[in-house]
Scaffold this motif. Structure first.
Motif, PDB file in Angstrom:
ATOM      1  N   GLY A  81      -0.399   2.129  -9.484  1.00 24.21           N
ATOM      2  CA  GLY A  81      -0.785   2.340  -8.091  1.00 24.21           C
ATOM      3  C   GLY A  81      -2.183   1.831  -7.796  1.00 24.21           C
ATOM      4  O   GLY A  81      -2.428   1.243  -6.734  1.00 24.21           O
ATOM      5  N   ALA A  82      -3.127   2.041  -8.725  1.00 24.56           N
ATOM      6  CA  ALA A  82      -4.488   1.542  -8.524  1.00 24.56           C
ATOM      7  C   ALA A  82      -4.519   0.021  -8.457  1.00 24.56           C
ATOM      8  O   ALA A  82      -5.246  -0.567  -7.649  1.00 24.56           O
ATOM      9  N   VAL A  83      -3.711  -0.644  -9.281  1.00 27.90           N
ATOM     10  CA  VAL A  83      -3.658  -2.112  -9.256  1.00 27.90           C
ATOM     11  C   VAL A  83      -3.071  -2.604  -7.931  1.00 27.90           C
ATOM     12  O   VAL A  83      -3.571  -3.571  -7.336  1.00 27.90           O
ATOM     13  N   LEU A  84      -2.041  -1.938  -7.442  1.00 26.81           N
ATOM     14  CA  LEU A  84      -1.456  -2.337  -6.165  1.00 26.81           C
ATOM     15  C   LEU A  84      -2.444  -2.154  -5.019  1.00 26.81           C
ATOM     16  O   LEU A  84      -2.511  -2.992  -4.102  1.00 26.81           O
ATOM     17  N   TYR A  85      -3.219  -1.085  -5.038  1.00 26.22           N
ATOM     18  CA  TYR A  85      -4.256  -0.905  -4.026  1.00 26.22           C
ATOM     19  C   TYR A  85      -5.287  -2.030  -4.094  1.00 26.22           C
ATOM     20  O   TYR A  85      -5.695  -2.586  -3.071  1.00 26.22           O
ATOM     21  N   ALA A  86      -5.730  -2.348  -5.313  1.00 17.85           N
ATOM     22  CA  ALA A  86      -6.779  -3.362  -5.463  1.00 17.85           C
ATOM     23  C   ALA A  86      -6.299  -4.741  -5.044  1.00 17.85           C
ATOM     24  O   ALA A  86      -7.081  -5.544  -4.541  1.00 17.85           O
ATOM     25  N   VAL A  87      -5.019  -5.033  -5.241  1.00 16.45           N
ATOM     26  CA  VAL A  87      -4.493  -6.348  -4.866  1.00 16.45           C
ATOM     27  C   VAL A  87      -4.568  -6.561  -3.361  1.00 16.45           C
ATOM     28  O   VAL A  87      -4.866  -7.665  -2.885  1.00 16.45           O
ATOM     29  N   THR A  88      -4.332  -5.504  -2.595  1.00 16.66           N
ATOM     30  CA  THR A  88      -4.326  -5.653  -1.132  1.00 16.66           C
ATOM     31  C   THR A  88      -5.723  -5.815  -0.555  1.00 16.66           C
ATOM     32  O   THR A  88      -5.861  -6.242   0.591  1.00 16.66           O
ATOM     33  N   VAL A  89      -6.754  -5.450  -1.297  1.00 21.79           N
ATOM     34  CA  VAL A  89      -8.135  -5.580  -0.801  1.00 21.79           C
ATOM     35  C   VAL A  89      -8.940  -6.475  -1.732  1.00 21.79           C
ATOM     36  O   VAL A  89     -10.132  -6.267  -1.928  1.00 21.79           O
ATOM     37  N   CYS A  90      -8.294  -7.486  -2.299  1.00 21.17           N
ATOM     38  CA  CYS A  90      -8.996  -8.369  -3.230  1.00 21.17           C
ATOM     39  C   CYS A  90     -10.113  -9.146  -2.542  1.00 21.17           C
ATOM     40  O   CYS A  90     -11.077  -9.560  -3.183  1.00 21.17           O
ATOM     41  N   GLN A 101       0.821  -1.212   0.000  1.00 21.20           N
ATOM     42  CA  GLN A 101       0.000   0.000   0.000  1.00 21.20           C
ATOM     43  C   GLN A 101       0.856   1.264   0.000  1.00 21.20           C
ATOM     44  O   GLN A 101       0.533   2.238  -0.680  1.00 21.20           O
ATOM     45  N   ILE A 102       1.934   1.259   0.759  1.00 25.47           N
ATOM     46  CA  ILE A 102       2.822   2.427   0.766  1.00 25.47           C
ATOM     47  C   ILE A 102       3.459   2.630  -0.607  1.00 25.47           C
ATOM     48  O   ILE A 102       3.536   3.762  -1.118  1.00 25.47           O
ATOM     49  N   PHE A 103       3.906   1.547  -1.224  1.00 23.07           N
ATOM     50  CA  PHE A 103       4.488   1.647  -2.563  1.00 23.07           C
ATOM     51  C   PHE A 103       3.457   2.136  -3.570  1.00 23.07           C
ATOM     52  O   PHE A 103       3.767   2.965  -4.440  1.00 23.07           O
ATOM     53  N   GLY A 104       2.233   1.638  -3.481  1.00 24.20           N
ATOM     54  CA  GLY A 104       1.179   2.114  -4.376  1.00 24.20           C
ATOM     55  C   GLY A 104       0.862   3.583  -4.171  1.00 24.20           C
ATOM     56  O   GLY A 104       0.603   4.315  -5.137  1.00 24.20           O
ATOM     57  N   PHE A 105       0.892   4.033  -2.923  1.00 26.85           N
ATOM     58  CA  PHE A 105       0.637   5.447  -2.647  1.00 26.85           C
ATOM     59  C   PHE A 105       1.729   6.329  -3.256  1.00 26.85           C
ATOM     60  O   PHE A 105       1.438   7.374  -3.853  1.00 26.85           O
TER      61      PHE A 105
END
Length: 261
Positions: free
Chosen positions: A181-190, A7-11
């Motif tokens: 970044g949007a993909v990384l966010y979505a992966v953490t809340v799949c 999440q930090i990397f995606g942000f």
């Protein structure tokens, strides 16, 4: 810990992408062309014509620049006005996306429970994706306009063939960062996107089901291993009530010691 790092990397990636997009709106040389440069033996005359979203400019070989600002909003060239509007819409959506993702990240202590934070993070990822689509549509519209003029078979008098400038490429890179970044966010809340499905396991004649809600287990169906041991029907409260009724109606034997006492 792994979820927090993603999440930090995606942000960081998405914020850098929006910074690139914001910088392109203020940069010059969205399109540029050069005239001259192959004059006589002693004096070489060169002229550059370039434009951005706000003005058309001319620069000569002595580094003197003359610019003409675009007129008021409702009289601007239609494609320039469309690019402006799409970029501003994308930046607005990106602002809400950054706020939602910042509140919904695991490393922040605001936003409520974990489930609420996951929903906020997913909403922020959707805003990022929608803003990125709006931005890339703006850049593609501008590129299409330049390409149509550049590769045209014949041009009218006074029409120049322009090349793409650095802001276009910087904006495309920024849009790619936003999507990443949007993909990384979505992966953490799949798990919020795809809820847990019911799993059914059958053993003999019984059925076991895992419900969607956590912390509860549901047994359905009936189980009949053999006719020798009778049958068991129902589950939960119904089974317990039947067993209690059976225990009430079944006579109990009193031992001789209890009867003597």
């Amino acid at each position: 810990m792994r979820k927090r790092l993603i999440q930090i990397f995606g942000f960081l990636i998405s914020s850098l992408g929006w910074l690139f997009v914001l910088c392109t709106m203020a940069m010059d040389f969205w399109r540029i062309t050069q005239l001259g440069g192959q004059g006589g033996s002693f004096i070489i005359k060169v002229a550059w014509y370039w434009s951005n979203l706000w003005k058309d400019c001319f620069t000569d070989s002595t580094a003197v620049t003359n610019c003409r600002d675009f007129p008021v909003l409702w009289s601007v060239t239609p494609f320039v006005q469309g690019v402006r509007g799409l970029l501003m819409c994308g930046l607005t959506l990106g602002f809400f996306g950054v706020v939602f993702c910042f509140v919904g990240m695991e490393c922040t202590y605001i936003g409520g429970a974990d489930k609420t934070k996951d929903k906020l993070l997913f909403a922020g990822a959707v805003f990022h994706f929608a803003g990125g689509v709006s931005d890339i549509a703006a850049y593609c519209l501008y590129i299409n306009r330049i390409a149509r003029t550049t590769f045209a078979a014949s041009l009218g008098p006074g029409v120049l063939r322009y090349d793409l400038g650095p802001p276009i490429f910087l904006g495309l890179v920024g849009t790619f960062f936003i999507f990443l970044g949007a993909v990384l966010y979505a992966v953490t809340v799949c798990r919020v996107i795809v809820p847990e499905s019911n799993a059914v396991y059958a053993y003999g004649g019984g059925t076991y089901m895992i419900p969607r809600s956590r912390g509860r287990t549901l047994y359905t169906g009936y189980y009949r291993p053999t006719g020798r041991y009778g049958s068991y029907l129902g589950s939960g409260r119904t089974s317990s009530s039947n067993i209690s009724k059976l225990s009430q109606t079944t006579p109990t034997k009193i031992s001789e010691r209890d009867a003597f006492v």
